[in-house]
Design a protein around this motif. Sequence first.
Motif, PDB file in Angstrom:
ATOM      1  N   TRP A  56      60.186  13.037 164.021  1.00  0.00           N
ATOM      2  CA  TRP A  56      61.596  12.750 164.297  1.00  0.00           C
ATOM      3  C   TRP A  56      62.500  13.831 163.707  1.00  0.00           C
ATOM      4  O   TRP A  56      63.393  14.348 164.386  1.00  0.00           O
ATOM      5  CB  TRP A  56      61.957  11.383 163.716  1.00  0.00           C
ATOM      6  CG  TRP A  56      63.418  11.054 163.718  1.00  0.00           C
ATOM      7  CD1 TRP A  56      64.293  11.223 162.689  1.00  0.00           C
ATOM      8  CD2 TRP A  56      64.172  10.519 164.809  1.00  0.00           C
ATOM      9  NE1 TRP A  56      65.559  10.817 163.059  1.00  0.00           N
ATOM     10  CE2 TRP A  56      65.507  10.378 164.352  1.00  0.00           C
ATOM     11  CE3 TRP A  56      63.856  10.141 166.105  1.00  0.00           C
ATOM     12  CZ2 TRP A  56      66.521   9.859 165.165  1.00  0.00           C
ATOM     13  CZ3 TRP A  56      64.874   9.629 166.916  1.00  0.00           C
ATOM     14  CH2 TRP A  56      66.182   9.499 166.445  1.00  0.00           C
ATOM     15  N   ASN A  57      62.280  14.179 162.451  1.00  0.00           N
ATOM     16  CA  ASN A  57      63.133  15.185 161.820  1.00  0.00           C
ATOM     17  C   ASN A  57      62.952  16.551 162.462  1.00  0.00           C
ATOM     18  O   ASN A  57      63.935  17.285 162.673  1.00  0.00           O
ATOM     19  CB  ASN A  57      62.836  15.259 160.327  1.00  0.00           C
ATOM     20  CG  ASN A  57      63.341  14.039 159.574  1.00  0.00           C
ATOM     21  OD1 ASN A  57      64.117  13.245 160.112  1.00  0.00           O
ATOM     22  ND2 ASN A  57      62.902  13.873 158.339  1.00  0.00           N
ATOM     23  N   LEU A  59      62.126  17.191 165.556  1.00  0.00           N
ATOM     24  CA  LEU A  59      62.791  17.186 166.857  1.00  0.00           C
ATOM     25  C   LEU A  59      64.280  17.444 166.708  1.00  0.00           C
ATOM     26  O   LEU A  59      64.861  18.259 167.447  1.00  0.00           O
ATOM     27  CB  LEU A  59      62.543  15.847 167.556  1.00  0.00           C
ATOM     28  CG  LEU A  59      63.298  15.629 168.873  1.00  0.00           C
ATOM     29  CD1 LEU A  59      62.896  16.663 169.923  1.00  0.00           C
ATOM     30  CD2 LEU A  59      63.058  14.213 169.405  1.00  0.00           C
ATOM     31  N   HIS A  60      64.907  16.797 165.755  1.00  0.00           N
ATOM     32  CA  HIS A  60      66.354  16.944 165.620  1.00  0.00           C
ATOM     33  C   HIS A  60      66.741  18.248 164.940  1.00  0.00           C
ATOM     34  O   HIS A  60      67.830  18.783 165.197  1.00  0.00           O
ATOM     35  CB  HIS A  60      66.922  15.719 164.904  1.00  0.00           C
ATOM     36  CG  HIS A  60      66.933  14.513 165.779  1.00  0.00           C
ATOM     37  ND1 HIS A  60      67.994  14.190 166.582  1.00  0.00           N
ATOM     38  CD2 HIS A  60      65.977  13.587 166.029  1.00  0.00           C
ATOM     39  CE1 HIS A  60      67.712  13.098 167.278  1.00  0.00           C
ATOM     40  NE2 HIS A  60      66.492  12.716 166.958  1.00  0.00           N
ATOM     41  N   VAL A  70      65.952  14.927 173.029  1.00  0.00           N
ATOM     42  CA  VAL A  70      66.940  14.383 172.110  1.00  0.00           C
ATOM     43  C   VAL A  70      67.850  13.382 172.826  1.00  0.00           C
ATOM     44  O   VAL A  70      68.246  12.358 172.247  1.00  0.00           O
ATOM     45  CB  VAL A  70      67.761  15.516 171.471  1.00  0.00           C
ATOM     46  CG1 VAL A  70      68.933  14.966 170.676  1.00  0.00           C
ATOM     47  CG2 VAL A  70      66.871  16.367 170.570  1.00  0.00           C
ATOM     48  N   ALA A  73      66.424   9.877 172.671  1.00  0.00           N
ATOM     49  CA  ALA A  73      66.045   9.343 171.363  1.00  0.00           C
ATOM     50  C   ALA A  73      66.980   8.215 170.947  1.00  0.00           C
ATOM     51  O   ALA A  73      68.187   8.417 170.817  1.00  0.00           O
ATOM     52  CB  ALA A  73      66.069  10.457 170.320  1.00  0.00           C
ATOM     53  N   PRO A  76      64.109   6.519 165.075  1.00  0.00           N
ATOM     54  CA  PRO A  76      62.741   6.814 164.622  1.00  0.00           C
ATOM     55  C   PRO A  76      61.926   5.543 164.457  1.00  0.00           C
ATOM     56  O   PRO A  76      62.463   4.450 164.228  1.00  0.00           O
ATOM     57  CB  PRO A  76      62.974   7.499 163.281  1.00  0.00           C
ATOM     58  CG  PRO A  76      64.222   6.846 162.756  1.00  0.00           C
ATOM     59  CD  PRO A  76      65.075   6.554 163.958  1.00  0.00           C
ATOM     60  N   GLY A 258      54.596  13.409 161.962  1.00  0.00           N
ATOM     61  CA  GLY A 258      55.352  14.646 161.901  1.00  0.00           C
ATOM     62  C   GLY A 258      54.518  15.725 161.212  1.00  0.00           C
ATOM     63  O   GLY A 258      53.285  15.650 161.178  1.00  0.00           O
ATOM     64  N   TYR A 377      58.047   9.405 160.112  1.00  0.00           N
ATOM     65  CA  TYR A 377      58.896   9.008 161.231  1.00  0.00           C
ATOM     66  C   TYR A 377      58.666   9.881 162.460  1.00  0.00           C
ATOM     67  O   TYR A 377      58.658  11.114 162.372  1.00  0.00           O
ATOM     68  CB  TYR A 377      60.370   9.070 160.836  1.00  0.00           C
ATOM     69  CG  TYR A 377      60.797   7.972 159.896  1.00  0.00           C
ATOM     70  CD1 TYR A 377      60.504   6.637 160.171  1.00  0.00           C
ATOM     71  CD2 TYR A 377      61.498   8.267 158.732  1.00  0.00           C
ATOM     72  CE1 TYR A 377      60.899   5.623 159.310  1.00  0.00           C
ATOM     73  CE2 TYR A 377      61.901   7.252 157.867  1.00  0.00           C
ATOM     74  CZ  TYR A 377      61.596   5.945 158.160  1.00  0.00           C
ATOM     75  OH  TYR A 377      61.987   4.948 157.307  1.00  0.00           O
ATOM     76  N   VAL A 378      58.521   9.210 163.599  1.00  0.00           N
ATOM     77  CA  VAL A 378      58.381   9.907 164.887  1.00  0.00           C
ATOM     78  C   VAL A 378      59.386   9.302 165.865  1.00  0.00           C
ATOM     79  O   VAL A 378      59.847   8.184 165.687  1.00  0.00           O
ATOM     80  CB  VAL A 378      56.953   9.785 165.459  1.00  0.00           C
ATOM     81  CG1 VAL A 378      55.929  10.385 164.495  1.00  0.00           C
ATOM     82  CG2 VAL A 378      56.610   8.333 165.796  1.00  0.00           C
ATOM     83  N   PRO A 379      59.730  10.046 166.898  1.00  0.00           N
ATOM     84  CA  PRO A 379      60.657   9.496 167.885  1.00  0.00           C
ATOM     85  C   PRO A 379      59.962   8.514 168.826  1.00  0.00           C
ATOM     86  O   PRO A 379      58.772   8.636 169.111  1.00  0.00           O
ATOM     87  CB  PRO A 379      61.144  10.726 168.646  1.00  0.00           C
ATOM     88  CG  PRO A 379      60.036  11.725 168.493  1.00  0.00           C
ATOM     89  CD  PRO A 379      59.404  11.455 167.161  1.00  0.00           C
TER      90      PRO A 379
END
Length: 385
Positions: A56-57, A59-60, A70, A73, A76, A258, A377-379
Amino acid sequence: MTSSVDWIVAPDHDGRALPDVLPSLLAAMGVPGFAGTAGFPACRNAAVLLVDGLGWNLLHEHADDAPFLVSLAAGPVPVGFPTTTATSITSLGTGRCSGEHGVVGYTFAEPSGALLHPLSWGTRGETDRRSLLEAWPPEQAQPRPTVLERAAEAGVDVRIAVPAEFRGTGLTRAALRGADFRGVRALGDLAAELLSALAGPGPGLCYGYHGHLDLLGHVHGPGSLPWRMQLRQINALVENLAQQLPKSSVLAVVADHGMVGVDPATALDIDAEPALQDGVRLIGGEARARHVYAEPGAEAAVLAAWREAVGDRGAVVTAEQAIAAGWFGPVVSPAVRPRIGDVIAVMRTSAIIRSAAEPGESALRGQHGSLTADEQYVPLLVARG
């Protein structure tokens, strides 16, 4: 535990985590026996694309390289512990946490006393390398019905679109059995298989896997130029799929963990630290999350030595502490408990490598397995036809 552990993101079990994805999609299709806790819209068919290593982090942080991803999304989701591929894919495929399904790490103790490497379903000792497909079959190691088996029994057209070389592997048998196997070789036939499954009369469920982002993150580091170029390809793939989704279909994009960047030169090297080997019979896991199996009676000494060596770079706990904290889920079955190390070390920064025993893994620039937010955390991205 060592000093402050406020960086640890322990898995939660509120119905919106990686094990909940497939049951929730089946519930959205109206298949009896499945609970919809992840909030998917009603649909006739659904596909899950797992992008290995898409945190998640990350990706952003690289939103400019993946604007379509994005845009999908919503938030997370946690993947569980350890944050590693074999564990997470089994959590996804069984709908259960690692304490129940039993794939508790990148490597972990198996009944004969060796280390199992579940990605190859073979032993992973320094001199002992052999297949365990016959000696410890995946269906015995992970006997619970998979979500895919349950869905097929309920009349769902269930498929998996994964690399062709995954056919019949131990992990496929443990985590994803029950589906029609569709071997793929590149992004093109992966996309075609997903769209084909979604175009059926329904109800249908297809799982797809893409592993190259994780590969490039390991080799070059997450956020490196090769990694970013691969992320752009994934963004285009998902955008193309979303534009062609049949009506009343859903595409969910998730990940298994991640990743964080690691400089191998600054890592703690077990093979250069005799104190970390005293009283130890096996060392499993991976560079960011280690299972340490102590000789009988040596547990306290091993715990103390590892805590001193790791210091404030991570946390070193007993198996009982990790289980009580829910790292392996709300339940750890009696059959799974012996697979968990007596001592568990998770890293906040850096890594714990084995330069002699694991030279390839030790040289990697990207690692995962621990309980930082970057790894946990993942999306969960959702597109609707």
